[in-house]
Design a protein around this motif. Structure first.
Motif, PDB file in Angstrom:
ATOM      1  N   GLN A  91       0.785  -1.232   0.000  1.00 48.95           N
ATOM      2  CA  GLN A  91       0.000   0.000   0.000  1.00 48.95           C
ATOM      3  C   GLN A  91       0.820   1.288   0.000  1.00 48.95           C
ATOM      4  OE1 GLN A  91      -3.041  -0.186   3.071  1.00 48.95           O
ATOM      5  NE2 GLN A  91      -3.165  -2.394   2.825  1.00 48.95           N
ATOM      6  N   LEU A  92       2.127   1.210  -0.251  1.00 52.71           N
ATOM      7  CA  LEU A  92       2.937   2.433  -0.279  1.00 52.71           C
ATOM      8  C   LEU A  92       3.226   2.928  -1.694  1.00 52.71           C
ATOM      9  CD1 LEU A  92       5.447   1.985   2.671  1.00 52.71           C
ATOM     10  CD2 LEU A  92       3.316   3.272   2.583  1.00 52.71           C
ATOM     11  N   SER A  93       2.758   2.188  -2.699  1.00 55.51           N
ATOM     12  CA  SER A  93       2.862   2.678  -4.068  1.00 55.51           C
ATOM     13  C   SER A  93       1.874   1.918  -4.939  1.00 55.51           C
ATOM     14  CB  SER A  93       4.279   2.497  -4.631  1.00 55.51           C
ATOM     15  OG  SER A  93       4.524   1.142  -4.955  1.00 55.51           O
ATOM     16  N   SER A  94       1.508   2.534  -6.041  1.00 56.60           N
ATOM     17  CA  SER A  94       0.791   1.850  -7.115  1.00 56.60           C
ATOM     18  C   SER A  94       1.795   1.752  -8.245  1.00 56.60           C
ATOM     19  CB  SER A  94      -0.435   2.654  -7.558  1.00 56.60           C
ATOM     20  OG  SER A  94      -1.397   2.692  -6.536  1.00 56.60           O
ATOM     21  N   HIS A  95       2.186   0.523  -8.589  1.00 53.02           N
ATOM     22  CA  HIS A  95       3.262   0.327  -9.557  1.00 53.02           C
ATOM     23  C   HIS A  95       2.887  -0.764 -10.552  1.00 53.02           C
ATOM     24  CE1 HIS A  95       3.954  -2.237  -6.004  1.00 53.02           C
ATOM     25  NE2 HIS A  95       4.322  -3.148  -6.902  1.00 53.02           N
ATOM     26  N   ARG A  96       3.558  -0.718 -11.686  1.00 52.00           N
ATOM     27  CA  ARG A  96       3.399  -1.781 -12.683  1.00 52.00           C
ATOM     28  C   ARG A  96       4.713  -1.963 -13.417  1.00 52.00           C
ATOM     29  NH1 ARG A  96      -0.181   0.394 -17.802  1.00 52.00           N
ATOM     30  NH2 ARG A  96       1.116   2.183 -18.313  1.00 52.00           N
ATOM     31  N   SER A  97       4.856  -3.143 -14.016  1.00 51.72           N
ATOM     32  CA  SER A  97       6.086  -3.493 -14.731  1.00 51.72           C
ATOM     33  C   SER A  97       5.881  -3.380 -16.229  1.00 51.72           C
ATOM     34  CB  SER A  97       6.503  -4.925 -14.389  1.00 51.72           C
ATOM     35  OG  SER A  97       6.793  -5.036 -13.019  1.00 51.72           O
ATOM     36  N   ILE A  98       6.933  -2.906 -16.893  1.00 49.47           N
ATOM     37  CA  ILE A  98       6.959  -2.771 -18.347  1.00 49.47           C
ATOM     38  C   ILE A  98       8.343  -3.215 -18.818  1.00 49.47           C
ATOM     39  CG2 ILE A  98       6.859  -1.138 -20.289  1.00 49.47           C
ATOM     40  CD1 ILE A  98       5.235   0.728 -18.391  1.00 49.47           C
ATOM     41  N   THR A  99       8.392  -4.025 -19.869  1.00 48.31           N
ATOM     42  CA  THR A  99       9.694  -4.368 -20.438  1.00 48.31           C
ATOM     43  C   THR A  99       9.608  -4.396 -21.955  1.00 48.31           C
ATOM     44  OG1 THR A  99      11.532  -5.933 -20.466  1.00 48.31           O
ATOM     45  CG2 THR A  99       9.346  -6.867 -20.168  1.00 48.31           C
ATOM     46  N   LYS A 100      10.598  -3.809 -22.579  1.00 48.68           N
ATOM     47  CA  LYS A 100      10.666  -3.814 -24.042  1.00 48.68           C
ATOM     48  C   LYS A 100      11.290  -5.106 -24.544  1.00 48.68           C
ATOM     49  CE  LYS A 100      11.029   1.184 -24.267  1.00 48.68           C
ATOM     50  NZ  LYS A 100      11.890   2.323 -24.509  1.00 48.68           N
ATOM     51  N   THR A 101      12.336  -5.582 -23.856  1.00 46.21           N
ATOM     52  CA  THR A 101      13.135  -6.691 -24.369  1.00 46.21           C
ATOM     53  C   THR A 101      12.960  -7.996 -23.597  1.00 46.21           C
ATOM     54  OG1 THR A 101      14.985  -6.028 -22.963  1.00 46.21           O
ATOM     55  CG2 THR A 101      14.906  -5.113 -25.196  1.00 46.21           C
ATOM     56  N   GLY A 102      12.226  -7.977 -22.478  1.00 40.48           N
ATOM     57  CA  GLY A 102      12.063  -9.153 -21.630  1.00 40.48           C
ATOM     58  C   GLY A 102      12.952  -9.048 -20.403  1.00 40.48           C
ATOM     59  N   VAL A 103      12.557  -9.758 -19.343  1.00 32.65           N
ATOM     60  CA  VAL A 103      13.293  -9.691 -18.084  1.00 32.65           C
ATOM     61  C   VAL A 103      13.017 -10.944 -17.267  1.00 32.65           C
ATOM     62  CG1 VAL A 103      11.488  -8.494 -16.759  1.00 32.65           C
ATOM     63  CG2 VAL A 103      13.883  -8.121 -16.180  1.00 32.65           C
ATOM     64  N   LYS A 104      13.959 -11.280 -16.408  1.00 33.69           N
ATOM     65  CA  LYS A 104      13.794 -12.383 -15.455  1.00 33.69           C
ATOM     66  C   LYS A 104      14.084 -11.816 -14.067  1.00 33.69           C
ATOM     67  CE  LYS A 104      15.214 -17.176 -14.801  1.00 33.69           C
ATOM     68  NZ  LYS A 104      16.093 -18.243 -15.363  1.00 33.69           N
ATOM     69  N   LEU A 105      13.118 -11.986 -13.153  1.00 30.79           N
ATOM     70  CA  LEU A 105      13.194 -11.396 -11.821  1.00 30.79           C
ATOM     71  C   LEU A 105      13.016 -12.456 -10.738  1.00 30.79           C
ATOM     72  CD1 LEU A 105      10.630  -8.524 -12.526  1.00 30.79           C
ATOM     73  CD2 LEU A 105      13.131  -8.305 -12.566  1.00 30.79           C
ATOM     74  N   LEU A 106      13.613 -12.220  -9.589  1.00 31.54           N
ATOM     75  CA  LEU A 106      13.309 -12.956  -8.371  1.00 31.54           C
ATOM     76  C   LEU A 106      12.447 -12.018  -7.536  1.00 31.54           C
ATOM     77  CD1 LEU A 106      13.732 -15.392  -6.450  1.00 31.54           C
ATOM     78  CD2 LEU A 106      15.674 -14.129  -5.503  1.00 31.54           C
ATOM     79  N   ILE A 107      11.239 -12.462  -7.179  1.00 26.68           N
ATOM     80  CA  ILE A 107      10.304 -11.620  -6.439  1.00 26.68           C
ATOM     81  C   ILE A 107       9.912 -12.326  -5.149  1.00 26.68           C
ATOM     82  CG2 ILE A 107       8.090 -10.412  -6.473  1.00 26.68           C
ATOM     83  CD1 ILE A 107       8.280 -10.355  -9.544  1.00 26.68           C
ATOM     84  N   ILE A 108      10.053 -11.616  -4.040  1.00 29.17           N
ATOM     85  CA  ILE A 108       9.698 -12.144  -2.727  1.00 29.17           C
ATOM     86  C   ILE A 108       8.657 -11.217  -2.126  1.00 29.17           C
ATOM     87  CG2 ILE A 108      10.566 -12.699  -0.416  1.00 29.17           C
ATOM     88  CD1 ILE A 108      13.350 -13.079  -1.814  1.00 29.17           C
ATOM     89  N   ASP A 109       7.558 -11.787  -1.657  1.00 29.82           N
ATOM     90  CA  ASP A 109       6.561 -10.990  -0.962  1.00 29.82           C
ATOM     91  C   ASP A 109       5.903 -11.836   0.113  1.00 29.82           C
ATOM     92  OD1 ASP A 109       4.701 -12.468  -2.667  1.00 29.82           O
ATOM     93  OD2 ASP A 109       4.930 -10.888  -4.143  1.00 29.82           O
ATOM     94  N   GLY A 110       5.224 -11.162   1.016  1.00 30.45           N
ATOM     95  CA  GLY A 110       4.568 -11.890   2.085  1.00 30.45           C
ATOM     96  C   GLY A 110       4.134 -10.987   3.217  1.00 30.45           C
ATOM     97  N   ASP A 111       3.696 -11.630   4.282  1.00 29.70           N
ATOM     98  CA  ASP A 111       3.140 -10.918   5.430  1.00 29.70           C
ATOM     99  C   ASP A 111       4.096  -9.900   6.045  1.00 29.70           C
ATOM    100  OD1 ASP A 111       0.878 -12.453   5.043  1.00 29.70           O
ATOM    101  OD2 ASP A 111       1.277 -13.801   6.742  1.00 29.70           O
ATOM    102  N   PHE A 112       5.398 -10.131   5.949  1.00 30.06           N
ATOM    103  CA  PHE A 112       6.377  -9.219   6.540  1.00 30.06           C
ATOM    104  C   PHE A 112       6.379  -7.849   5.870  1.00 30.06           C
ATOM    105  CE2 PHE A 112       8.521 -11.217   3.079  1.00 30.06           C
ATOM    106  CZ  PHE A 112       9.422 -10.302   2.604  1.00 30.06           C
ATOM    107  N   LEU A 113       5.739  -7.723   4.711  1.00 33.32           N
ATOM    108  CA  LEU A 113       5.678  -6.446   4.002  1.00 33.32           C
ATOM    109  C   LEU A 113       4.354  -5.714   4.211  1.00 33.32           C
ATOM    110  CD1 LEU A 113       7.427  -7.535   0.702  1.00 33.32           C
ATOM    111  CD2 LEU A 113       8.320  -5.942   2.406  1.00 33.32           C
ATOM    112  N   LYS A 114       3.493  -6.249   5.075  1.00 33.86           N
ATOM    113  CA  LYS A 114       2.236  -5.554   5.367  1.00 33.86           C
ATOM    114  C   LYS A 114       2.528  -4.208   5.998  1.00 33.86           C
ATOM    115  CE  LYS A 114      -0.835  -9.468   5.709  1.00 33.86           C
ATOM    116  NZ  LYS A 114      -1.735 -10.256   6.530  1.00 33.86           N
ATOM    117  N   LEU A 115       1.695  -3.235   5.655  1.00 32.91           N
ATOM    118  CA  LEU A 115       1.858  -1.877   6.168  1.00 32.91           C
ATOM    119  C   LEU A 115       1.717  -1.884   7.690  1.00 32.91           C
ATOM    120  CD1 LEU A 115       2.244   1.068   5.274  1.00 32.91           C
ATOM    121  CD2 LEU A 115      -0.246   1.259   5.224  1.00 32.91           C
ATOM    122  N   LYS A 116       2.671  -1.292   8.378  1.00 42.76           N
ATOM    123  CA  LYS A 116       2.657  -1.187   9.840  1.00 42.76           C
ATOM    124  C   LYS A 116       2.019   0.149  10.205  1.00 42.76           C
ATOM    125  CE  LYS A 116       5.601  -4.758   9.954  1.00 42.76           C
ATOM    126  NZ  LYS A 116       5.567  -5.308   8.643  1.00 42.76           N
TER     127      LYS A 116
END
Length: 117
Positions: A91-116
């Motif tokens: 809840q601290l940003s509204s974001h989206r991903s865009i790539t022209k050439t392609g990308v490979k990402l490691l993404i980690i998310d979970g309860d520890f990122l809930k807004l305090k």
């Protein structure tokens, strides 16, 4: 053992099934490991990918290969290249991903990122 603990393990990502998610344009392929309160993914966006939504979820994102533009709803853009990361809580940003050439990402998310509050 508490079922919220994660025992030591290795992950052979080549053995993790891929799920397909279409964007506004292009396709995202997710390989996901789900644990209680934690999701770890290797995500590949095809060339020409534009996310079909504004995300308000928190993430830790690490760029493995390629290049991705992270666009904020206010129009701000930044680019991740291999070896770069971004981190944001829920809840601290509204974001989206865009790539022209392609990308490979490691993404980690979970309860520890809930807004305090």
């Amino acid at each position: 053992m508490d079922d919220k603990n994660i025992p030591f393990q290795t992950i052979d990502w080549s053995q993790i099934p891929r799920s397909e998610h279409t964007g506004e344009t292009g396709i995202a392929y997710w390989q996901t490991m789900q644990f209680p309160g934690l999701r770890v993914r290797v995500v590949e966006y095809s060339a020409g990918y534009v996310a079909d939504h504004w995300c308000e979820k928190g993430h830790i994102v690490y760029c493995l290969e390629g290049e991705v533009i992270n666009e904020l709803k206010d129009g701000t853009q930044n680019c991740l290249t291999p070896g770069m990361s971004y981190i944001v809580s829920d809840q601290l940003s509204s974001h989206r991903s865009i790539t022209k050439t392609g990308v490979k990402l490691l993404i980690i998310d979970g309860d520890f990122l809930k807004l305090k509050e």
